[in-house]
Design an enzyme around this catalytic site. Structure first.
Site, PDB file in Angstrom:
ATOM      1  N   HIS A  55       1.364  -1.038  -0.481  1.00 53.62           N
ATOM      2  CA  HIS A  55      -0.277   0.361   0.202  1.00 53.62           C
ATOM      3  C   HIS A  55       0.675   1.280  -0.204  1.00 53.62           C
ATOM      4  CE1 HIS A  55       0.932  -0.618   4.437  1.00 53.62           C
ATOM      5  NE2 HIS A  55       0.692   0.299   4.550  1.00 53.62           N
ATOM      6  N   HIS A 113       0.550   3.796   1.959  1.00 45.55           N
ATOM      7  CA  HIS A 113       1.423   4.182   3.162  1.00 45.55           C
ATOM      8  C   HIS A 113       2.806   5.035   3.749  1.00 45.55           C
ATOM      9  CE1 HIS A 113      -1.313   4.332   7.136  1.00 45.55           C
ATOM     10  NE2 HIS A 113      -1.255   5.414   6.747  1.00 45.55           N
ATOM     11  N   ASP A 143       5.469   4.976   5.862  1.00 47.47           N
ATOM     12  CA  ASP A 143       6.310   4.341   5.558  1.00 47.47           C
ATOM     13  C   ASP A 143       6.971   2.814   5.033  1.00 47.47           C
ATOM     14  OD1 ASP A 143       3.876   3.764   6.828  1.00 47.47           O
ATOM     15  OD2 ASP A 143       4.719   1.995   7.573  1.00 47.47           O
ATOM     16  N   HIS A 144       5.913   2.557   4.072  1.00 46.94           N
ATOM     17  CA  HIS A 144       5.706   1.296   3.191  1.00 46.94           C
ATOM     18  C   HIS A 144       6.653   1.739   1.652  1.00 46.94           C
ATOM     19  CE1 HIS A 144       3.944  -1.414   5.495  1.00 46.94           C
ATOM     20  NE2 HIS A 144       3.789  -0.357   6.288  1.00 46.94           N
ATOM     21  N   HIS A 190      -7.187  -2.393   6.338  1.00 50.69           N
ATOM     22  CA  HIS A 190      -5.676  -1.251   7.413  1.00 50.69           C
ATOM     23  C   HIS A 190      -7.305   0.184   7.392  1.00 50.69           C
ATOM     24  CE1 HIS A 190      -2.868   0.128   8.866  1.00 50.69           C
ATOM     25  NE2 HIS A 190      -2.009   0.796   7.916  1.00 50.69           N
ATOM     26  N   ASP A 204      -0.186  -4.184   6.344  1.00 49.86           N
ATOM     27  CA  ASP A 204      -0.819  -3.953   8.027  1.00 49.86           C
ATOM     28  C   ASP A 204      -2.641  -4.214   7.768  1.00 49.86           C
ATOM     29  OD1 ASP A 204       1.995  -2.769   7.941  1.00 49.86           O
ATOM     30  OD2 ASP A 204       0.938  -0.680   8.015  1.00 49.86           O
ATOM     31  N   HIS A 258       7.190  -6.119  10.745  1.00 50.49           N
ATOM     32  CA  HIS A 258       6.535  -3.980  11.639  1.00 50.49           C
ATOM     33  C   HIS A 258       5.949  -4.139  12.730  1.00 50.49           C
ATOM     34  CE1 HIS A 258       5.372  -0.542   9.744  1.00 50.49           C
ATOM     35  NE2 HIS A 258       3.721  -1.073   9.329  1.00 50.49           N
TER      36      HIS A 258
END
Length: 290
Positions: free
Chosen positions: A60, A62, A64-65, A149, A172, A240
């Site tokens: 996804h 987000h 941080d990914h 998520h 996530d 994670h």
């Protein structure tokens, strides 16, 4: 099939846990899942590099990914990559890649013109936006599984299959029945975890309302063992970690309350061989009985 944990951390920065990223080695292919902070350095530490990656799968968008996507692209070119990147991601990935390219184009145009490298093919990106349950083949079968998520849209876990082995990546998510069904009987389940008792109110940093909000779209340490038990997986690997620092014994006890099977608390650069059921962590090798 081998799994290499490149980054087991979360948005709070920690020098021991880089951002989310995992590498699957199967059938002569190198498949990268997510590209969180530090992924380029971790790939080199794991004995490969961005230049050698066959495909990038994004769970996804987000931050941080995907925060090191451009770093991965440019560093792989410096490492001699001479073929376009193949990127598979959820709806919105094409736009993300296009915006990233537009942001960096002025700098990259100057760099390319001045450095006169033999090829610029490694800077090209071919994006495929996938859908739930779509089978992606290329010597190794990868099937996206939409997870939950919410309110973040379009988040996918993955089922990776090769040579009779099956690996499942949760991405996530909250506890989500479609993911449990997809993981049923899998050789290995890599699952995120939020350790709520470790998240404390800090004035000016974190409120109780904020803690509740973060916990509402992750799987809790008191829940993840039941997920593995219902799916009856061969191995549960946690990663994670939210937050990245925690009481390891207490986490194990929470998971063990519902999961008596093989359990690994992931650390960056751990390598797990699904076929031999062995874990390589630094200089130590651990074998798990069948």
């Amino acid at each position: 099939m081998k799994l290499v944990l490149l980054g087991t951390g979360a948005p709070p920065a920690d020098p021991q846990r880089m951002g989310p990223a995992n590498l699957i080695l199967a059938g002569g292919r190198r498949l990268l899942f997510d590209c969180g902070s530090g992924v380029t350095q971790r790939l080199i530490q794991a004995g490969t590099s961005g230049a050698g990656i066959d495909a990038l799968f994004i769970t996804h968008l987000h931050s941080d990914h995907v925060v090191d996507f451009h770093q991965l692209l440019v560093s792989s070119w410096h490492q001699g990559r001479d073929r376009p990147w193949k990127v598979f991601g959820p709806p919105g990935t094409i736009g993300f890649v296009e915006r990233s390219a537009a942001l960096w184009k002025p700098e990259l145009d100057i760099r390319v013109a001045h450095e006169k490298r033999p090829s610029v093919a490694g800077l090209d990106v071919e994006v495929t936006e996938f859908a739930d349950g779509q089978t992606l083949r290329g010597g190794v079968t990868v099937t996206p599984v939409k997870v939950n998520h919410d309110p973040f849209p379009d988040v996918y876990g993955f089922v990776v299959e090769h040579d009779g082995l099956r690996f499942v990546h949760s991405a996530d998510t909250i506890v989500w029945q479609p993911l449990i069904e997809a993981a049923r009987g899998a050789d290995c389940l890599l699952h995120e975890v939020l350790i709520r008792r470790e998240m404390r109110v800090i004035e000016g940093v974190r409120t109780q309302e904020g803690i509740d909000a973060v916990a509402s779209y992750h799987t809790l340490s008191t829940e993840v063992g039941a997920v593995a038990a219902e799916a009856d997986v061969g191995m549960l690997i946690l990663n994670h970690f939210v937050p990245p620092r925690f009481d390891r014994a207490a986490l194990v006890a929470e998971v063990r309350a519902q999961w008596p099977g093989p359990l690994i608390l992931g650390e960056d650069l751990m390598e797990y061989d699904l076929a031999t059921r062995t874990l390589q962590a630094g200089s130590a090798t651990v074998s798990f009985p069948r």
